[in-house]
Design a protein around this motif. Structure first.
Motif, PDB file in Angstrom:
ATOM      1  N   ARG A  70      35.904  49.909  38.905  1.00  0.00           N
ATOM      2  CA  ARG A  70      34.903  50.897  39.316  1.00  0.00           C
ATOM      3  C   ARG A  70      35.537  52.190  39.835  1.00  0.00           C
ATOM      4  NH1 ARG A  70      30.172  47.282  42.322  1.00  0.00           N
ATOM      5  NH2 ARG A  70      30.047  45.655  40.704  1.00  0.00           N
ATOM      6  N   VAL A  71      36.861  52.159  40.035  1.00  0.00           N
ATOM      7  CA  VAL A  71      37.582  53.360  40.498  1.00  0.00           C
ATOM      8  C   VAL A  71      37.877  54.235  39.288  1.00  0.00           C
ATOM      9  CG1 VAL A  71      39.621  54.214  41.680  1.00  0.00           C
ATOM     10  CG2 VAL A  71      38.593  52.048  42.391  1.00  0.00           C
ATOM     11  N   SER A  72      37.390  55.434  39.317  1.00  0.00           N
ATOM     12  CA  SER A  72      37.555  56.336  38.173  1.00  0.00           C
ATOM     13  C   SER A  72      38.836  57.160  38.236  1.00  0.00           C
ATOM     14  CB  SER A  72      36.351  57.285  38.067  1.00  0.00           C
ATOM     15  OG  SER A  72      36.195  58.021  39.279  1.00  0.00           O
ATOM     16  N   ASP A  73      39.278  57.497  39.436  1.00  0.00           N
ATOM     17  CA  ASP A  73      40.477  58.323  39.593  1.00  0.00           C
ATOM     18  C   ASP A  73      41.728  57.503  39.294  1.00  0.00           C
ATOM     19  OD1 ASP A  73      41.603  60.996  40.747  1.00  0.00           O
ATOM     20  OD2 ASP A  73      42.738  59.410  41.760  1.00  0.00           O
ATOM     21  N   GLU A  74      42.609  58.030  38.461  1.00  0.00           N
ATOM     22  CA  GLU A  74      43.804  57.306  38.046  1.00  0.00           C
ATOM     23  C   GLU A  74      44.723  56.999  39.224  1.00  0.00           C
ATOM     24  OE1 GLU A  74      47.929  58.159  35.566  1.00  0.00           O
ATOM     25  OE2 GLU A  74      46.148  59.384  35.153  1.00  0.00           O
ATOM     26  N   THR A  75      44.970  57.992  40.085  1.00  0.00           N
ATOM     27  CA  THR A  75      45.884  57.794  41.218  1.00  0.00           C
ATOM     28  C   THR A  75      45.355  56.770  42.189  1.00  0.00           C
ATOM     29  OG1 THR A  75      46.614  60.107  41.022  1.00  0.00           O
ATOM     30  CG2 THR A  75      47.119  58.955  43.075  1.00  0.00           C
ATOM     31  N   VAL A  76      44.073  56.847  42.525  1.00  0.00           N
ATOM     32  CA  VAL A  76      43.466  55.882  43.447  1.00  0.00           C
ATOM     33  C   VAL A  76      43.507  54.479  42.837  1.00  0.00           C
ATOM     34  CG1 VAL A  76      41.354  55.242  44.674  1.00  0.00           C
ATOM     35  CG2 VAL A  76      41.999  57.650  44.460  1.00  0.00           C
ATOM     36  N   PHE A  77      43.257  54.378  41.542  1.00  0.00           N
ATOM     37  CA  PHE A  77      43.302  53.091  40.850  1.00  0.00           C
ATOM     38  C   PHE A  77      44.685  52.460  40.964  1.00  0.00           C
ATOM     39  CE2 PHE A  77      44.296  50.741  36.922  1.00  0.00           C
ATOM     40  CZ  PHE A  77      43.318  49.752  36.971  1.00  0.00           C
ATOM     41  N   ILE A  78      45.724  53.258  40.737  1.00  0.00           N
ATOM     42  CA  ILE A  78      47.093  52.741  40.808  1.00  0.00           C
ATOM     43  C   ILE A  78      47.435  52.292  42.234  1.00  0.00           C
ATOM     44  CG2 ILE A  78      49.530  53.385  40.607  1.00  0.00           C
ATOM     45  CD1 ILE A  78      48.718  55.234  38.295  1.00  0.00           C
ATOM     46  N   VAL A  79      47.074  53.105  43.225  1.00  0.00           N
ATOM     47  CA  VAL A  79      47.375  52.771  44.623  1.00  0.00           C
ATOM     48  C   VAL A  79      46.681  51.474  45.029  1.00  0.00           C
ATOM     49  CG1 VAL A  79      47.054  53.494  47.013  1.00  0.00           C
ATOM     50  CG2 VAL A  79      47.820  55.150  45.307  1.00  0.00           C
ATOM     51  N   LEU A  80      45.414  51.331  44.682  1.00  0.00           N
ATOM     52  CA  LEU A  80      44.682  50.113  45.039  1.00  0.00           C
ATOM     53  C   LEU A  80      45.234  48.893  44.299  1.00  0.00           C
ATOM     54  CD1 LEU A  80      40.984  51.411  45.168  1.00  0.00           C
ATOM     55  CD2 LEU A  80      42.505  50.849  47.076  1.00  0.00           C
ATOM     56  N   CYS A  81      45.665  49.093  43.074  1.00  0.00           N
ATOM     57  CA  CYS A  81      46.320  47.993  42.348  1.00  0.00           C
ATOM     58  C   CYS A  81      47.566  47.530  43.085  1.00  0.00           C
ATOM     59  CB  CYS A  81      46.681  48.444  40.927  1.00  0.00           C
ATOM     60  SG  CYS A  81      45.320  48.475  39.763  1.00  0.00           S
ATOM     61  N   PHE A  82      48.378  48.476  43.550  1.00  0.00           N
ATOM     62  CA  PHE A  82      49.602  48.129  44.271  1.00  0.00           C
ATOM     63  C   PHE A  82      49.280  47.400  45.582  1.00  0.00           C
ATOM     64  CE2 PHE A  82      51.959  51.593  41.901  1.00  0.00           C
ATOM     65  CZ  PHE A  82      52.800  50.705  41.264  1.00  0.00           C
ATOM     66  N   ILE A  83      48.325  47.898  46.350  1.00  0.00           N
ATOM     67  CA  ILE A  83      47.992  47.283  47.638  1.00  0.00           C
ATOM     68  C   ILE A  83      47.483  45.857  47.447  1.00  0.00           C
ATOM     69  CG2 ILE A  83      46.450  47.407  49.631  1.00  0.00           C
ATOM     70  CD1 ILE A  83      46.540  50.441  49.399  1.00  0.00           C
ATOM     71  N   THR A  84      46.547  45.685  46.510  1.00  0.00           N
ATOM     72  CA  THR A  84      45.970  44.369  46.278  1.00  0.00           C
ATOM     73  C   THR A  84      47.015  43.389  45.770  1.00  0.00           C
ATOM     74  OG1 THR A  84      43.922  45.501  45.666  1.00  0.00           O
ATOM     75  CG2 THR A  84      44.058  43.158  45.192  1.00  0.00           C
ATOM     76  N   ARG A  85      47.839  43.846  44.848  1.00  0.00           N
ATOM     77  CA  ARG A  85      48.870  42.964  44.293  1.00  0.00           C
ATOM     78  C   ARG A  85      49.905  42.591  45.341  1.00  0.00           C
ATOM     79  NH1 ARG A  85      48.963  40.420  39.447  1.00  0.00           N
ATOM     80  NH2 ARG A  85      51.020  41.158  38.814  1.00  0.00           N
ATOM     81  N   CYS A  86      50.256  43.494  46.239  1.00  0.00           N
ATOM     82  CA  CYS A  86      51.249  43.198  47.277  1.00  0.00           C
ATOM     83  C   CYS A  86      50.745  42.113  48.238  1.00  0.00           C
ATOM     84  CB  CYS A  86      51.596  44.467  48.053  1.00  0.00           C
ATOM     85  SG  CYS A  86      52.583  45.670  47.134  1.00  0.00           S
ATOM     86  N   ILE A  87      49.498  42.258  48.704  1.00  0.00           N
ATOM     87  CA  ILE A  87      48.945  41.256  49.620  1.00  0.00           C
ATOM     88  C   ILE A  87      48.797  39.916  48.914  1.00  0.00           C
ATOM     89  CG2 ILE A  87      46.977  40.674  51.083  1.00  0.00           C
ATOM     90  CD1 ILE A  87      46.473  43.661  51.432  1.00  0.00           C
ATOM     91  N   ASN A  88      48.363  39.967  47.673  1.00  0.00           N
ATOM     92  CA  ASN A  88      48.230  38.746  46.876  1.00  0.00           C
ATOM     93  C   ASN A  88      49.579  38.056  46.731  1.00  0.00           C
ATOM     94  OD1 ASN A  88      47.442  36.752  45.110  1.00  0.00           O
ATOM     95  ND2 ASN A  88      46.398  38.122  43.691  1.00  0.00           N
ATOM     96  N   ALA A  89      50.635  38.839  46.538  1.00  0.00           N
ATOM     97  CA  ALA A  89      51.972  38.283  46.343  1.00  0.00           C
ATOM     98  C   ALA A  89      52.478  37.568  47.590  1.00  0.00           C
ATOM     99  CB  ALA A  89      52.939  39.393  45.950  1.00  0.00           C
TER     100      ALA A  89
END
Length: 453
Positions: free
Chosen positions: A113-132
């Motif tokens: 649902r995130v349209s902005d490319e930069t925000v999408f990448i940042v949220l992907c990194f944050i979510t993946r880090c906590i998941n890891a």
């Protein structure tokens, strides 16, 4: 629940014959649920996420980094949590880790649902880090618990557990691809996240607790042995190859082989099915013939190197990319990775005990933490470097690089094991000569006769 206590020289429960105790049965059920659900959550991204991220303008190198950051955080988490597993508690690590991973998996499903490319990448990194971090807690503790409860059959048990790992890897890609095509981006993550969350109360109920004494040993001392470092490099090449395929295979199959996202999920079964099917066999062989473990790693590494070179295949072979060849090489990769991987953990534990580490949960935590950390390092290197090389060159050459790494690991093992065998033979000869010099030239009877005469 029963509490396994470790006091002084107390030893862990042993398998008597073929009958398992109640604690061992419950442990097998708990570990199977962790492996199966975690691998489904991990593997669903492969068929559709790289292409979905590409639609948002994310580059191939950045996609590889999104895959790789998960492994990098798992690396750090495994080292820290493996060191303090006794203080934190193995059961708490597993339950808390599963809870964190399930929540992050569900949240990852709403990032479209995130349209902005930069925000999408940042949220992907944050979510993946906590998941890891959650994943590293659950997996590191589960390895240590398995080795603690099954000290004499660890390779057999891990081989059996890899069936569920393989099932998760088998079902994840086609399930994720089908759910994505049928319901869109969100549902695959919500479904698998809820499946993982269901294991939290299950493990709270059935998983035994462990009370252990902290150890003064460290990762630095464990890594001071060449053999341990060599096995770590083998583990690194294994996970690097798997991580590389996760980040690059789907785009290669879609663009070069003209497959859909659902078909890519089925294609990945060619890798995970032989891995899961062969795991119990190699586990039994590893436990029954410990001296053959090192050659299993060598043979498996050589086969992995060859299969990666023909996966593309490499342009030097002047062969075109074909579906049947890709499927065949994925099958060989899955089988050879299994042959190489199954003996590594048991061999690392044996090396630790050989070098003076006590047989305790603390030592198992160090070994499992190191194993998970090195595995994660490969999972970071594989997709990150693979994504960069694929973008700069192509899939065929980057797959060849992965094959070269596997060949280098196998070659170093051959050199080390050859030198080790020669040293052992030389030591045996020296001991035999020394014992021969110390033995009397005359037997006791002959000496007594000589004295009488």
């Amino acid at each position: 629940m029963d509490v396994v206590q470790e006091r002084g020289d107390s030893s862990p429960p042993e398998v008597t014959g073929s009958k398992m105790s109640r604690q061992q049965i419950l442990t097998v059920i708990a570990m199977a649920s962790i492996n199966f659900s975690s691998m489904i959550c991990y593997s669903i991204l492969g068929p559709f996420f790289p292409n979905e991220a590409k639609k948002k303008g994310v580059s191939q190198a950045m996609i590889g980094l999104i895959f790789g950051i998960y492994a990098l955080c798992t690396l750090v988490g495994s080292l820290v949590l493996g060191k303090y597993i006794v203080q934190i508690g193995a059961k708490f690590m597993i339950v808390a880790g599963l809870f964190m991973s399930s929540g992050c998996t569900i949240l990852f499903g709403f990032l479209d649902r995130v349209s902005d490319e930069t925000v999408f990448i940042v949220l992907c990194f944050i979510t993946r880090c906590i998941n890891a971090v959650g994943f590293s807690a659950a997996i590191t503790a589960s390895f240590a618990v398995s080795a603690k409860v099954f000290p004499d059959n660890i390779a057999t048990v891990l081989g059996f557990m890899e069936i569920f790992t393989g099932l998760g890897l088998i079902l994840g890609p086609p399930l994720g691809g089908w759910l994505y095509q049928a319901f869109g981006y969100e549902i695959p993550f919500v479904f698998t996240g809820c499946l993982l969350f269901a294991t939290v109360p299950l493990n709270i109920w059935i998983l035994p607790s462990f009370d252990a004494v902290p150890s003064q040993n460290s990762f630095l001392r464990l890594c001071s042995r060449i053999k341990i470092l060599l096995i770590c490099f083998v583990v690194f090449t294994l996970s690097s190859g798997l991580g590389f395929l996760d980040a690059t295979l789907s785009i290669f199959a879609i663009e070069k082989l003209n497959l859909s996202a659902g078909s890519v999920g089925l294609l990945m079964i060619g890798l995970s099915l032989p891995y899961g099917a062969a795991s119990p066999l190699f586990g039994v062989i590893s436990d029954k013939y410990p001296s053959f473990r090192k050659w299993m790693m060598v043979i498996g590494g050589m086969a992995t190197a060859v299969s990666f070179c023909f996966l593309g295949p490499l342009p030097v072979f002047h062969l075109n990319s074909q579906l049947w060849l890709t499927v065949l090489m994925l099958v060989v990769v899955g089988f050879s990775l299994c042959m190489t991987c199954i003996p590594t953990f048991a061999e690392m534990i044996a090396c630790a005990h050989e070098y003076g580490f006590e047989e305790s949960l603390s030592t198992l935590g160090l070994v499992s933490g190191l194993f998970s950390a090195v595995w994660s390092a490969g999972m970071f290197f594989g997709p990150t470097m693979g994504g960069y090389l694929t973008q700069a060159l192509n899939f065929e050459w980057s797959a060849g690089v992965q094959g070269a790494l596997a060949f280098l690991a196998a070659l170093l093992q051959v050199i080390y094991f050859t030198i080790e065998d020669r040293q052992k033979k030389s030591q045996k000869v020296n001991k035999a000569e020394l014992s021969g010099e110390k033995s009397p030239l005359l037997s006791k009877t002959d000496v007594f006769r000589a004295q009488i005469s």
